[in-house]
Design an enzyme around this catalytic site. Structure first.
Site, PDB file in Angstrom:
ATOM      1  CG  ASN A  49      -0.457  -0.283   2.590  1.00 27.96           C
ATOM      2  OD1 ASN A  49       0.434  -0.937   2.594  1.00 27.96           O
ATOM      3  ND2 ASN A  49      -0.885   0.325   3.516  1.00 27.96           N
TER       4      ASN A  49
ATOM      5  CB  CYS B 237      -5.387  -1.019  -1.574  1.00 24.75           C
ATOM      6  SG  CYS B 237      -6.570  -0.360  -0.716  1.00 24.75           S
TER       7      CYS B 237
ATOM      8  CB  CYS C  75      -8.556  -4.231  -3.716  1.00 19.81           C
ATOM      9  SG  CYS C  75      -7.507  -3.053  -3.350  1.00 19.81           S
TER      10      CYS C  75
ATOM     11  CD  GLU D 153      -5.280  -5.746  -1.567  1.00 19.60           C
ATOM     12  OE1 GLU D 153      -5.135  -4.707  -1.314  1.00 19.60           O
ATOM     13  OE2 GLU D 153      -6.400  -6.445  -0.612  1.00 19.60           O
TER      14      GLU D 153
HETATM   15  N1  THU Z   1      -5.396  -1.511   2.515  1.00 20.50           N
HETATM   16  C1  THU Z   1      -4.874  -2.466   1.534  1.00 20.50           C
HETATM   17  O1  THU Z   1      -3.800  -1.838   1.184  1.00 20.50           O
HETATM   18  N2  THU Z   1      -5.707  -3.149   1.098  1.00 20.50           N
HETATM   19  C2  THU Z   1      -6.675  -3.634   1.516  1.00 20.50           C
HETATM   20  O2  THU Z   1      -7.508  -4.495   0.925  1.00 20.50           O
HETATM   21  C3  THU Z   1      -7.326  -2.873   2.617  1.00 20.50           C
HETATM   22  C4  THU Z   1      -6.636  -1.523   3.113  1.00 20.50           C
HETATM   23  C5  THU Z   1      -4.529  -0.207   3.028  1.00 20.50           C
HETATM   24  C6  THU Z   1      -5.137   1.154   2.685  1.00 20.50           C
HETATM   25  C7  THU Z   1      -4.507   1.974   3.873  1.00 20.50           C
HETATM   26  O3  THU Z   1      -3.045   2.464   3.343  1.00 20.50           O
HETATM   27  C8  THU Z   1      -4.479   0.888   4.985  1.00 20.50           C
HETATM   28  O4  THU Z   1      -4.381  -0.251   4.567  1.00 20.50           O
HETATM   29  C9  THU Z   1      -5.467   1.181   6.030  1.00 20.50           C
HETATM   30  O5  THU Z   1      -6.705   1.296   5.519  1.00 20.50           O
END
Ligand code: THU
Length: 142
Positions: A44, A55, A98, A57
């Site tokens: 992320n 995110c 995602c 993904e």
């Molecule tokens: N996040 C992800 O990278 N993937 C997900 O599927 C859920 C959330 C990240 C986004 C943000 O940087 C942190 O988690 C908190 O929400």
């Protein structure tokens, strides 16, 4: 297929080390495993304008598509947590955006990937089609 469930989860864990998450402190890693054995990872990437956050993904999907990869997506592993707590909480499953991003890659390669959502007590295993039923995709635009 040269990756396994364990190695894909390990790749997601390694990828989380690259997270840029100074605002949430929540580090996420994702690993996409393809039928030809290739693995593409993402972490992320947050932004001072919080809503622009990418995110893990989505970063991985961007890497796949911008590299011209069009293989068959077989599995996805996702792991997250605060620093020092990676993979110890509830299973981290892909957010709604995602799911749609992953679905694009899955549909291009005509697959319904297994998604491993890593948590401390369990690894939730679920198909992308169960996370995103009746997905919109490239075929809708033809
Ligand atoms: N996040 C992800 O990278 N993937 C997900 O599927 C859920 C959330 C990240 C986004 C943000 O940087 C942190 O988690 C908190 O929400």
């Amino acid at each position: 297929m040269s990756w396994t469930k364990d190695s894909l989860i390990a790749a997601a864990r390694d990828a989380a080390a690259g997270a840029y998450a100074p605002y949430s402190q929540f580090h996420v890693g994702a690993a996409l495993g393809f039928a030809d054995g290739s693995v593409v990872t993402g972490a992320n990437v947050e932004n001072a304008s919080y809503g622009l956050t990418l995110c893990a993904e989505t970063v991985a999907v961007g890497k796949v598509l911008s590299a011209g990869l069009r293989g068959r997506l077989e599995a996805v592993a996702v792991i997250g947590g605060k620093a020092g707590q990676l993979g110890r909480g509830a299973p981290v499953s892909p957010c709604g955006r995602c799911r749609q991003m992953l679905s694009e890659v899955a549909q291009l390669g005509d697959s319904d990937p297994t998604v491993w959502c890593v948590g401390g007590d369990e690894v939730l295993e679920i198909r992308l089609s169960a996370l995103l039923p009746h997905a919109f995709g490239p075929a809708n635009l033809t």
